[in-house]
Design a protein around this motif. Structure first.
Motif, PDB file in Angstrom:
ATOM      1  N   LEU A  15       0.847  -1.182   0.000  1.00 43.16           N
ATOM      2  CA  LEU A  15       0.000   0.000   0.000  1.00 43.16           C
ATOM      3  C   LEU A  15       0.887   1.237   0.000  1.00 43.16           C
ATOM      4  O   LEU A  15       1.777   1.365   0.836  1.00 43.16           O
ATOM      5  CB  LEU A  15      -0.878  -0.021   1.258  1.00 43.16           C
ATOM      6  CG  LEU A  15      -1.807   1.137   1.521  1.00 43.16           C
ATOM      7  CD1 LEU A  15      -2.846   1.276   0.416  1.00 43.16           C
ATOM      8  CD2 LEU A  15      -2.495   0.951   2.868  1.00 43.16           C
ATOM      9  N   HIS A  16       0.660   2.125  -0.964  1.00 49.06           N
ATOM     10  CA  HIS A  16       1.351   3.407  -1.030  1.00 49.06           C
ATOM     11  C   HIS A  16       0.329   4.475  -0.653  1.00 49.06           C
ATOM     12  O   HIS A  16      -0.780   4.474  -1.196  1.00 49.06           O
ATOM     13  CB  HIS A  16       1.842   3.710  -2.452  1.00 49.06           C
ATOM     14  CG  HIS A  16       2.873   2.770  -2.960  1.00 49.06           C
ATOM     15  ND1 HIS A  16       4.214   3.021  -2.843  1.00 49.06           N
ATOM     16  CD2 HIS A  16       2.762   1.580  -3.595  1.00 49.06           C
ATOM     17  CE1 HIS A  16       4.893   2.029  -3.397  1.00 49.06           C
ATOM     18  NE2 HIS A  16       4.027   1.137  -3.851  1.00 49.06           N
ATOM     19  N   ASN A  50      -4.287  10.087  -1.577  1.00 48.97           N
ATOM     20  CA  ASN A  50      -4.216   9.024  -2.577  1.00 48.97           C
ATOM     21  C   ASN A  50      -3.656   7.744  -1.969  1.00 48.97           C
ATOM     22  O   ASN A  50      -2.591   7.749  -1.359  1.00 48.97           O
ATOM     23  CB  ASN A  50      -3.346   9.457  -3.755  1.00 48.97           C
ATOM     24  CG  ASN A  50      -3.904  10.669  -4.445  1.00 48.97           C
ATOM     25  OD1 ASN A  50      -5.093  10.734  -4.726  1.00 48.97           O
ATOM     26  ND2 ASN A  50      -3.058  11.648  -4.708  1.00 48.97           N
ATOM     27  N   MET A  51      -4.393   6.655  -2.181  1.00 47.72           N
ATOM     28  CA  MET A  51      -3.996   5.342  -1.661  1.00 47.72           C
ATOM     29  C   MET A  51      -3.951   4.358  -2.820  1.00 47.72           C
ATOM     30  O   MET A  51      -4.933   4.202  -3.548  1.00 47.72           O
ATOM     31  CB  MET A  51      -4.989   4.874  -0.602  1.00 47.72           C
ATOM     32  CG  MET A  51      -5.130   5.838   0.562  1.00 47.72           C
ATOM     33  SD  MET A  51      -6.395   5.316   1.742  1.00 47.72           S
ATOM     34  CE  MET A  51      -5.371   4.362   2.860  1.00 47.72           C
ATOM     35  N   CYS A  89      -4.542  -4.845  -8.499  1.00 45.87           N
ATOM     36  CA  CYS A  89      -4.130  -3.523  -8.002  1.00 45.87           C
ATOM     37  C   CYS A  89      -5.198  -2.508  -8.401  1.00 45.87           C
ATOM     38  O   CYS A  89      -6.015  -2.755  -9.276  1.00 45.87           O
ATOM     39  CB  CYS A  89      -2.768  -3.116  -8.543  1.00 45.87           C
ATOM     40  SG  CYS A  89      -2.732  -2.818 -10.321  1.00 45.87           S
ATOM     41  N   ASN A  90      -5.180  -1.352  -7.748  1.00 46.00           N
ATOM     42  CA  ASN A  90      -6.171  -0.326  -8.106  1.00 46.00           C
ATOM     43  C   ASN A  90      -5.607   0.731  -9.056  1.00 46.00           C
ATOM     44  O   ASN A  90      -6.332   1.608  -9.494  1.00 46.00           O
ATOM     45  CB  ASN A  90      -6.769   0.335  -6.863  1.00 46.00           C
ATOM     46  CG  ASN A  90      -5.789   1.206  -6.115  1.00 46.00           C
ATOM     47  OD1 ASN A  90      -4.594   0.944  -6.094  1.00 46.00           O
ATOM     48  ND2 ASN A  90      -6.289   2.246  -5.466  1.00 46.00           N
ATOM     49  N   PRO A 149      -2.469   0.701 -12.268  1.00 44.39           N
ATOM     50  CA  PRO A 149      -1.342  -0.005 -12.886  1.00 44.39           C
ATOM     51  C   PRO A 149       0.004   0.706 -12.710  1.00 44.39           C
ATOM     52  O   PRO A 149       1.049   0.071 -12.811  1.00 44.39           O
ATOM     53  CB  PRO A 149      -1.725  -0.112 -14.355  1.00 44.39           C
ATOM     54  CG  PRO A 149      -2.973   0.643 -14.546  1.00 44.39           C
ATOM     55  CD  PRO A 149      -3.521   1.024 -13.212  1.00 44.39           C
ATOM     56  N   LEU A 150      -0.009   1.997 -12.436  1.00 43.80           N
ATOM     57  CA  LEU A 150       1.255   2.704 -12.184  1.00 43.80           C
ATOM     58  C   LEU A 150       1.884   2.273 -10.861  1.00 43.80           C
ATOM     59  O   LEU A 150       3.087   2.431 -10.666  1.00 43.80           O
ATOM     60  CB  LEU A 150       1.047   4.220 -12.200  1.00 43.80           C
ATOM     61  CG  LEU A 150       0.704   4.825 -13.554  1.00 43.80           C
ATOM     62  CD1 LEU A 150       0.440   6.327 -13.405  1.00 43.80           C
ATOM     63  CD2 LEU A 150       1.809   4.567 -14.568  1.00 43.80           C
ATOM     64  N   TYR A 151       1.062   1.753  -9.961  1.00 48.30           N
ATOM     65  CA  TYR A 151       1.549   1.267  -8.664  1.00 48.30           C
ATOM     66  C   TYR A 151       1.233  -0.223  -8.542  1.00 48.30           C
ATOM     67  O   TYR A 151       0.679  -0.686  -7.565  1.00 48.30           O
ATOM     68  CB  TYR A 151       0.920   2.080  -7.522  1.00 48.30           C
ATOM     69  CG  TYR A 151       1.407   3.502  -7.509  1.00 48.30           C
ATOM     70  CD1 TYR A 151       2.577   3.840  -6.829  1.00 48.30           C
ATOM     71  CD2 TYR A 151       0.733   4.502  -8.189  1.00 48.30           C
ATOM     72  CE1 TYR A 151       3.046   5.139  -6.832  1.00 48.30           C
ATOM     73  CE2 TYR A 151       1.201   5.808  -8.199  1.00 48.30           C
ATOM     74  CZ  TYR A 151       2.355   6.121  -7.525  1.00 48.30           C
ATOM     75  OH  TYR A 151       2.829   7.406  -7.523  1.00 48.30           O
ATOM     76  N   ASP A 152       1.614  -0.955  -9.571  1.00 47.86           N
ATOM     77  CA  ASP A 152       1.397  -2.397  -9.627  1.00 47.86           C
ATOM     78  C   ASP A 152       2.238  -3.102  -8.558  1.00 47.86           C
ATOM     79  O   ASP A 152       3.132  -2.509  -7.955  1.00 47.86           O
ATOM     80  CB  ASP A 152       1.786  -2.907 -11.009  1.00 47.86           C
ATOM     81  CG  ASP A 152       1.240  -4.275 -11.325  1.00 47.86           C
ATOM     82  OD1 ASP A 152       0.410  -4.781 -10.543  1.00 47.86           O
ATOM     83  OD2 ASP A 152       1.643  -4.844 -12.355  1.00 47.86           O
ATOM     84  N   PHE A 153       1.973  -4.374  -8.349  1.00 45.08           N
ATOM     85  CA  PHE A 153       2.689  -5.173  -7.353  1.00 45.08           C
ATOM     86  C   PHE A 153       4.176  -5.238  -7.690  1.00 45.08           C
ATOM     87  O   PHE A 153       4.564  -5.305  -8.856  1.00 45.08           O
ATOM     88  CB  PHE A 153       2.094  -6.576  -7.295  1.00 45.08           C
ATOM     89  CG  PHE A 153       2.554  -7.377  -6.111  1.00 45.08           C
ATOM     90  CD1 PHE A 153       2.187  -7.013  -4.826  1.00 45.08           C
ATOM     91  CD2 PHE A 153       3.350  -8.488  -6.279  1.00 45.08           C
ATOM     92  CE1 PHE A 153       2.604  -7.753  -3.725  1.00 45.08           C
ATOM     93  CE2 PHE A 153       3.766  -9.242  -5.196  1.00 45.08           C
ATOM     94  CZ  PHE A 153       3.394  -8.868  -3.915  1.00 45.08           C
TER      95      PHE A 153
END
Length: 83
Positions: free
Chosen positions: A30-31, A36-37, A45-46, A48-52
């Motif tokens: 979680l970022h 923004n979360m 993921c919610n 794609p820029l902050y994918d696993f």
């Protein structure tokens, strides 16, 4: 185990990174940058820029992080999922 550490967004915003680690591997991440979360698991993921992560190995002795309680992590995780 659950951890948090300093993080910067792709836009340079300061925030925190949280993760759940099982047997030395990140299983949830979680970022959080202000309001923004961004959450991710190996399969979803919610954003794609902050994918696993592509490097799920996690050794808290090699990283500047703080251990947190499961309830603290799960509270934020559930809030992010409600997003």
């Amino acid at each position: 185990m659950f951890y948090k550490m300093y993080s910067e967004s792709l836009d340079g915003d300061e925030g925190e990174f949280f993760c759940e680690v099982v047997d030395g591997l990140v299983v949830k991440q979680l970022h959080i940058y202000g309001e923004n979360m961004y959450w991710a698991t190996e399969n979803s993921c919610n954003d794609p820029l902050y994918d696993f992560t592509d490097q799920p190995e996690f050794d808290p002795e090699l990283i500047d992080c703080e251990e947190i309680s499961s309830s603290e992590f799960l509270s934020m995780w559930n809030e992010a999922l409600r997003g």
